[in-house]
Design a protein around this motif. Structure first.
Motif, PDB file in Angstrom:
ATOM      1  N   ILE A   1     -16.771  -5.990   8.162  1.00 34.76           N
ATOM      2  CA  ILE A   1     -17.701  -5.152   7.398  1.00 34.76           C
ATOM      3  C   ILE A   1     -17.272  -3.686   7.452  1.00 34.76           C
ATOM      4  O   ILE A   1     -17.121  -3.108   8.523  1.00 34.76           O
ATOM      5  CB  ILE A   1     -19.140  -5.306   7.923  1.00 34.76           C
ATOM      6  CG1 ILE A   1     -19.586  -6.771   7.814  1.00 34.76           C
ATOM      7  CG2 ILE A   1     -20.097  -4.407   7.143  1.00 34.76           C
ATOM      8  CD1 ILE A   1     -20.912  -7.055   8.479  1.00 34.76           C
TER       9      ILE A   1
ATOM     10  N   HIS B   1     -28.616  -6.028  10.897  1.00 29.41           N
ATOM     11  CA  HIS B   1     -28.032  -7.245  11.477  1.00 29.41           C
ATOM     12  C   HIS B   1     -29.091  -8.325  11.686  1.00 29.41           C
ATOM     13  O   HIS B   1     -28.831  -9.516  11.482  1.00 29.41           O
ATOM     14  CB  HIS B   1     -27.356  -6.920  12.805  1.00 29.41           C
ATOM     15  CG  HIS B   1     -25.995  -6.322  12.647  1.00 29.41           C
ATOM     16  ND1 HIS B   1     -25.245  -5.866  13.710  1.00 29.41           N
ATOM     17  CD2 HIS B   1     -25.228  -6.112  11.536  1.00 29.41           C
ATOM     18  CE1 HIS B   1     -24.089  -5.402  13.274  1.00 29.41           C
ATOM     19  NE2 HIS B   1     -24.052  -5.530  11.966  1.00 29.41           N
TER      20      HIS B   1
ATOM     21  N   HIS C   1     -26.847  -5.228   1.797  1.00 32.34           N
ATOM     22  CA  HIS C   1     -25.553  -5.388   1.143  1.00 32.34           C
ATOM     23  C   HIS C   1     -24.457  -5.072   2.168  1.00 32.34           C
ATOM     24  O   HIS C   1     -24.469  -3.987   2.763  1.00 32.34           O
ATOM     25  CB  HIS C   1     -25.419  -4.438  -0.047  1.00 32.34           C
ATOM     26  CG  HIS C   1     -26.227  -4.848  -1.233  1.00 32.34           C
ATOM     27  ND1 HIS C   1     -26.071  -4.254  -2.476  1.00 32.34           N
ATOM     28  CD2 HIS C   1     -27.180  -5.803  -1.392  1.00 32.34           C
ATOM     29  CE1 HIS C   1     -26.897  -4.822  -3.336  1.00 32.34           C
ATOM     30  NE2 HIS C   1     -27.587  -5.756  -2.698  1.00 32.34           N
ATOM     31  N   ALA C   2     -23.546  -6.014   2.366  1.00 30.85           N
ATOM     32  CA  ALA C   2     -22.430  -5.824   3.289  1.00 30.85           C
ATOM     33  C   ALA C   2     -21.126  -5.823   2.488  1.00 30.85           C
ATOM     34  O   ALA C   2     -20.851  -6.758   1.732  1.00 30.85           O
ATOM     35  CB  ALA C   2     -22.404  -6.941   4.333  1.00 30.85           C
ATOM     36  N   TYR C   3     -20.339  -4.759   2.666  1.00 32.13           N
ATOM     37  CA  TYR C   3     -19.092  -4.603   1.921  1.00 32.13           C
ATOM     38  C   TYR C   3     -17.896  -4.717   2.860  1.00 32.13           C
ATOM     39  O   TYR C   3     -17.938  -4.247   4.004  1.00 32.13           O
ATOM     40  CB  TYR C   3     -19.040  -3.235   1.247  1.00 32.13           C
ATOM     41  CG  TYR C   3     -20.140  -2.967   0.243  1.00 32.13           C
ATOM     42  CD1 TYR C   3     -19.941  -3.166  -1.121  1.00 32.13           C
ATOM     43  CD2 TYR C   3     -21.388  -2.476   0.661  1.00 32.13           C
ATOM     44  CE1 TYR C   3     -20.945  -2.900  -2.044  1.00 32.13           C
ATOM     45  CE2 TYR C   3     -22.393  -2.212  -0.261  1.00 32.13           C
ATOM     46  CZ  TYR C   3     -22.165  -2.425  -1.605  1.00 32.13           C
ATOM     47  OH  TYR C   3     -23.166  -2.163  -2.509  1.00 32.13           O
TER      48      TYR C   3
ATOM     49  N   LEU D   1     -19.033  -2.518  12.570  1.00 33.30           N
ATOM     50  CA  LEU D   1     -20.270  -3.004  11.950  1.00 33.30           C
ATOM     51  C   LEU D   1     -20.397  -4.521  11.980  1.00 33.30           C
ATOM     52  O   LEU D   1     -21.393  -5.065  11.494  1.00 33.30           O
ATOM     53  CB  LEU D   1     -20.352  -2.526  10.494  1.00 33.30           C
ATOM     54  CG  LEU D   1     -20.475  -1.014  10.279  1.00 33.30           C
ATOM     55  CD1 LEU D   1     -20.355  -0.678   8.807  1.00 33.30           C
ATOM     56  CD2 LEU D   1     -21.800  -0.496  10.843  1.00 33.30           C
TER      57      LEU D   1
ATOM     58  N   LEU E   1     -22.536  -0.907   5.306  1.00 34.80           N
ATOM     59  CA  LEU E   1     -23.784  -1.650   5.124  1.00 34.80           C
ATOM     60  C   LEU E   1     -24.787  -0.790   4.379  1.00 34.80           C
ATOM     61  O   LEU E   1     -24.880   0.419   4.616  1.00 34.80           O
ATOM     62  CB  LEU E   1     -24.376  -2.053   6.481  1.00 34.80           C
ATOM     63  CG  LEU E   1     -23.697  -3.171   7.261  1.00 34.80           C
ATOM     64  CD1 LEU E   1     -24.255  -3.232   8.682  1.00 34.80           C
ATOM     65  CD2 LEU E   1     -23.878  -4.516   6.565  1.00 34.80           C
TER      66      LEU E   1
ATOM     67  N   MET F   1     -29.687 -10.119   8.524  1.00 33.38           N
ATOM     68  CA  MET F   1     -28.525 -10.937   8.194  1.00 33.38           C
ATOM     69  C   MET F   1     -28.491 -12.218   9.014  1.00 33.38           C
ATOM     70  O   MET F   1     -28.096 -13.281   8.518  1.00 33.38           O
ATOM     71  CB  MET F   1     -27.245 -10.129   8.391  1.00 33.38           C
ATOM     72  CG  MET F   1     -27.133  -8.949   7.436  1.00 33.38           C
ATOM     73  SD  MET F   1     -25.916  -7.710   7.961  1.00 33.38           S
ATOM     74  CE  MET F   1     -24.395  -8.568   7.599  1.00 33.38           C
TER      75      MET F   1
ATOM     76  N   LEU G   1     -22.575 -13.966  11.320  1.00 35.85           N
ATOM     77  CA  LEU G   1     -22.316 -12.572  11.668  1.00 35.85           C
ATOM     78  C   LEU G   1     -21.889 -12.481  13.122  1.00 35.85           C
ATOM     79  O   LEU G   1     -22.635 -12.881  14.020  1.00 35.85           O
ATOM     80  CB  LEU G   1     -23.575 -11.725  11.452  1.00 35.85           C
ATOM     81  CG  LEU G   1     -23.533 -10.292  12.007  1.00 35.85           C
ATOM     82  CD1 LEU G   1     -22.481  -9.452  11.280  1.00 35.85           C
ATOM     83  CD2 LEU G   1     -24.910  -9.639  11.921  1.00 35.85           C
TER      84      LEU G   1
ATOM     85  N   GLU H   1     -21.526  -9.706  15.385  1.00 32.29           N
ATOM     86  CA  GLU H   1     -21.869  -8.284  15.370  1.00 32.29           C
ATOM     87  C   GLU H   1     -21.141  -7.465  16.418  1.00 32.29           C
ATOM     88  O   GLU H   1     -21.138  -6.232  16.345  1.00 32.29           O
ATOM     89  CB  GLU H   1     -23.375  -8.107  15.529  1.00 32.29           C
ATOM     90  CG  GLU H   1     -23.964  -8.762  16.745  1.00 32.29           C
ATOM     91  CD  GLU H   1     -25.476  -8.852  16.655  1.00 32.29           C
ATOM     92  OE1 GLU H   1     -26.126  -7.924  17.152  1.00 32.29           O
ATOM     93  OE2 GLU H   1     -25.974  -9.827  16.082  1.00 32.29           O
TER      94      GLU H   1
END
Length: 210
Positions: free
Chosen positions: A166, A16, A109-111, A51, A169, A19, A44, A46
């Motif tokens: 998210i 985080h 990488h954030a999915y 996530l 991660l 990011m 973000l 958080e």
């Protein structure tokens, strides 16, 4: 993303932090035109979800928001410090010569599944928050309200909001952990001589491994 175990970073607060520090991300989706990428600042949040949640906006003229497949995960890539690493910086060069150049870097990488938001109030609040974040260090911070209301309203009509809860991660910190302490100290010493942001940030990441 290919992540050898010694380069893997799994601590969510660390991910985080990168990011937040490097909010200009690459957003990659797949849709009717195939792969598509846009480059944009993301906020973000958080504390939301397990996530965090990412929020941003793109131009209404950008076809990505119309063509992406909502049932497939999107990918937001946050790139951190990076730097070329010369083999001449390693103590091992003098001992055996068995060294080669490489590139150090940190990346997240954030999915998650992308959602599109067209609500004008949401968009206005998002733009105000984004502006407040990035104007915070200015001696005279610019505010959205400094512009004529009609002008802002017309611009808001030209964008769409994006939200990504998210789902997972991935973090890769390739910062010389696979080398000996002597080699890492040599890398850190060499990077100290670079008067660049990436050089100094990478030096600190390497030092953190010692």
């Amino acid at each position: 993303m290919y992540i050898p175990r010694h380069f893997e970073e799994t601590r969510v607060p660390v991910l985080h932090q990168l990011m937040r520090a490097q909010p200009f991300a690459s957003l990659v989706t797949f849709g009717i035109s195939g792969l598509f990428a846009s480059h944009l600042p993301l906020i973000l949040d958080e504390q939301e979800g397990s996530l965090g949640v990412l929020r941003g906006h793109i131009s209404r003229a950008n076809v990505q928001w119309r063509e992406f497949s909502p049932d497939l995960e999107s990918l937001a890539i946050f790139s951190g410090p990076h730097h070329y690493i010369s083999p001449s910086w390693y103590a091992e060069k003098q001992a055996t010569g068995k060294v080669v150049p490489t590139w150090n870097y940190a990346v997240v990488h954030a999915y998650g599944y992308l959602k599109v938001i067209e609500d004008a109030d949401w968009l206005r609040a998002h733009v105000e928050r984004l502006t407040s974040i990035h104007e915070a260090t200015s001696p005279e911070p610019w505010k959205v309200s400094d512009a004529p209301a009609s002008y802002v309203a017309s611009l808001v009509k030209g964008i769409v909001g994006l939200e990504i809860p998210i789902e997972r991660l991935e973090g890769k910190w390739k910062v010389s952990q696979n080398h000996s302490e002597k080699d890492r100290r040599g890398v850190a010493a060499a990077l100290e001589g670079f008067d660049t942001t990436n050089g100094q940030l990478m030096r600190q990441l390497v030092m953190d491994t010692l």
